[in-house]
Design a protein around this motif. Structure first.
Motif, short mmCIF file in Angstrom:
data_model
loop_
_atom_site.label_atom_id
_atom_site.label_comp_id
_atom_site.label_asym_id
_atom_site.label_seq_id
_atom_site.Cartn_x
_atom_site.Cartn_y
_atom_site.Cartn_z
N LYS A 19 31.49 27.02 39.24
CA LYS A 19 32.32 27.76 39.71
C LYS A 19 31.97 29.25 39.88
O LYS A 19 31.70 29.62 39.01
CB LYS A 19 33.72 27.41 39.23
N ARG A 20 32.40 29.94 41.03
CA ARG A 20 31.97 31.17 40.96
C ARG A 20 33.25 32.07 41.20
O ARG A 20 34.15 31.62 42.38
CB ARG A 20 31.16 31.45 42.08
N SER A 21 33.39 32.92 40.83
CA SER A 21 34.63 33.98 40.83
C SER A 21 34.10 35.25 39.99
O SER A 21 33.61 34.93 38.82
CB SER A 21 35.99 33.55 40.77
N TRP A 86 42.27 36.76 33.70
CA TRP A 86 41.98 37.09 35.15
C TRP A 86 41.74 36.00 35.88
O TRP A 86 42.41 35.93 36.91
CB TRP A 86 40.85 37.93 35.14
N GLU A 87 41.14 34.96 35.35
CA GLU A 87 40.86 33.74 36.04
C GLU A 87 42.05 32.88 36.41
O GLU A 87 42.29 32.43 37.39
CB GLU A 87 39.80 32.86 35.52
N TYR A 88 42.87 33.08 35.25
CA TYR A 88 43.89 32.08 35.40
C TYR A 88 45.16 32.90 36.40
O TYR A 88 45.80 32.39 37.20
CB TYR A 88 45.08 32.11 34.09
N GLN A 89 45.12 34.21 36.47
CA GLN A 89 45.94 35.00 37.47
C GLN A 89 45.31 34.61 38.83
O GLN A 89 46.08 34.30 39.89
CB GLN A 89 45.93 36.28 37.35
N SER A 95 46.42 29.28 44.36
CA SER A 95 47.24 28.27 44.66
C SER A 95 48.32 28.39 45.50
O SER A 95 49.08 27.61 46.29
CB SER A 95 47.81 27.51 43.28
N LYS A 96 49.06 29.53 45.26
CA LYS A 96 50.07 30.07 46.00
C LYS A 96 49.79 30.22 47.61
O LYS A 96 50.55 29.89 48.22
CB LYS A 96 50.90 31.20 45.52
#
Length: 367
Positions: A19-21, A86-89, A95-96
């Motif tokens: 996964k990329r971010s 940061w990834e969770y946020q 998702s929103k």
């Protein structure tokens, strides 16, 4: 139990490595720093004695400055925590946004049965938001690849705008995207593009006959342009015959349109797989528009369009046709086994407020 563990490990590895971010990059950097710190803090010893056949494995503290590795250890931990938060946020915000987004998939089924590989399912595999599908299926009106009731099929196509409006009424325009694909008679594919010309963010797919599956327009532009053959005479009503995937039937065109000037546009290479570039389709549709504009400048009021092309090309040309300024246009269906090989057309009037109609060639005076 083993399957559950295997699934968890596979998903965790996929999330961590594939996964990329930006947040995951930070997390991976922190993990690398932590791993390097732990490895550098210890020296591994391995002793093997052949005579006694004994093996000893141990570790001892490295002589490297311990302070350096202590700092590296806490920096790695802090970076991992930062990346995870940061990834969770980022995931929560995405998702929103996805909760509001919707893709309307328009699939038109006619000449080929694509029901075993629905376009909606293909699109779902590549997005994480809601996908809603509109299916235009006219196969019950087709016998041996010949459409028997084009008037009833036209009714289904004409209702597309209403169907789209019903599915988007509760959403903001910025949250809606449209995906289109089909294997449909050319007149209806052209008319679909004509109807949806003012819809933004349309992603076009086409049916790959070699792979028997859907495909995006992801090919490269070969920079081919239309070769043009112009007649020596002009008139208010002309035939525009365009060859993209196959050559148009010139003999049949001459027999049906006996008194009309005929303009021929054709690509240098006629092939069923010469259309997979979006850039090429945009360019060719621009050439088509400019040629129709040129005909308008010559006083043409009615264009009889013969189009031998793939479904996505017909759709794109319909999108490009300017319903407010260009002449009225009639798009013809080709049936090789019919006595009249262009037995009917879809007439799209220039006048605002008038609807498209089916006209049968054998009962129509073409002039």
């Amino acid at each position: 139990m083993k399957k559950a563990i295997s699934y968890f490990i596979e998903k965790a590895a996929d999330w961590f490595f594939r996964k990329r971010s930006p947040a995951l990059i930070v997390l991976r950097v922190g993990g690398s720093i932590l791993l390097a710190t732990l490895v550098g803090s210890w020296a591994l010893t391995l002793v093997y004695k052949d005579a006694e056949r004994s093996l000893e494995l141990g570790y001892q503290s490295s002589s490297t400055a311990q302070l350096f590795f202590t700092i590296g250890f806490f920096v790695g931990i802090a970076t991992i925590v930062w990346g995870a938060v940061w990834e969770y946020q980022r995931y929560r915000d995405e998702s929103k946004r996805n909760a509001k987004k919707k893709t309307i998939v328009i699939e038109q089924r006619g000449l080929v049965d694509t029901s075993d590989s629905p376009l909606g399912e293909y699109v779902k595999r590549n997005c994480s938001w809601l996908v809603d599908t509109i299916v235009n299926d006219i196969r019950e009106r087709i016998i041996d690849n010949v459409i028997t009731r084009p008037d009833l099929a036209l009714t289904k196509v004409s209702n597309l705008k209403i169907s789209i409006a019903e599915k988007t009424s509760q959403s903001a325009a910025s949250d809606i995207t449209i995906a289109y694909g089909g294997v449909f008679p050319v007149p209806f594919s052209f008319y679909t593009g004509y109807l949806l010309d003012d819809e933004s963010q349309i992603t076009v797919y086409d049916w790959d006959r070699d792979k028997t599956d859907w495909r995006r327009l992801d090919g490269s532009d070969d920079e081919e342009k239309f070769m043009v053959e112009r007649p020596s005479i002009t008139g208010k009503s002309v035939v525009l015959a365009i060859s993209v995937s196959y050559p148009v039937d010139r003999q049949a065109i001459s027999s049906v349109f006996t008194n009309l000037p005929i303009h021929y546009l054709s690509l240098p290479s006629l092939d069923r797989n010469n259309h997979w570039s979006k850039e090429k389709q945009d360019r060719l549709s621009g050439e088509f528009f400019e040629y129709c504009k040129m005909l308008l400048g010559q006083g043409v009021e009615q264009i009889h369009l013969i189009l031998a092309s793939q479904n996505s090309i017909a759709f794109r040309f319909g999108q490009a046709y300017d319903k407010r300024n260009l002449p009225s246009i009639s798009v013809y269906q080709y049936e090789r086994q019919k006595p009249v090989r262009y037995p009917w057309c879809l007439k799209i009037p220039h006048e605002i407020g008038e609807g498209a109609v089916i006209a049968h060639t054998e009962f129509m005076y073409v002039a």
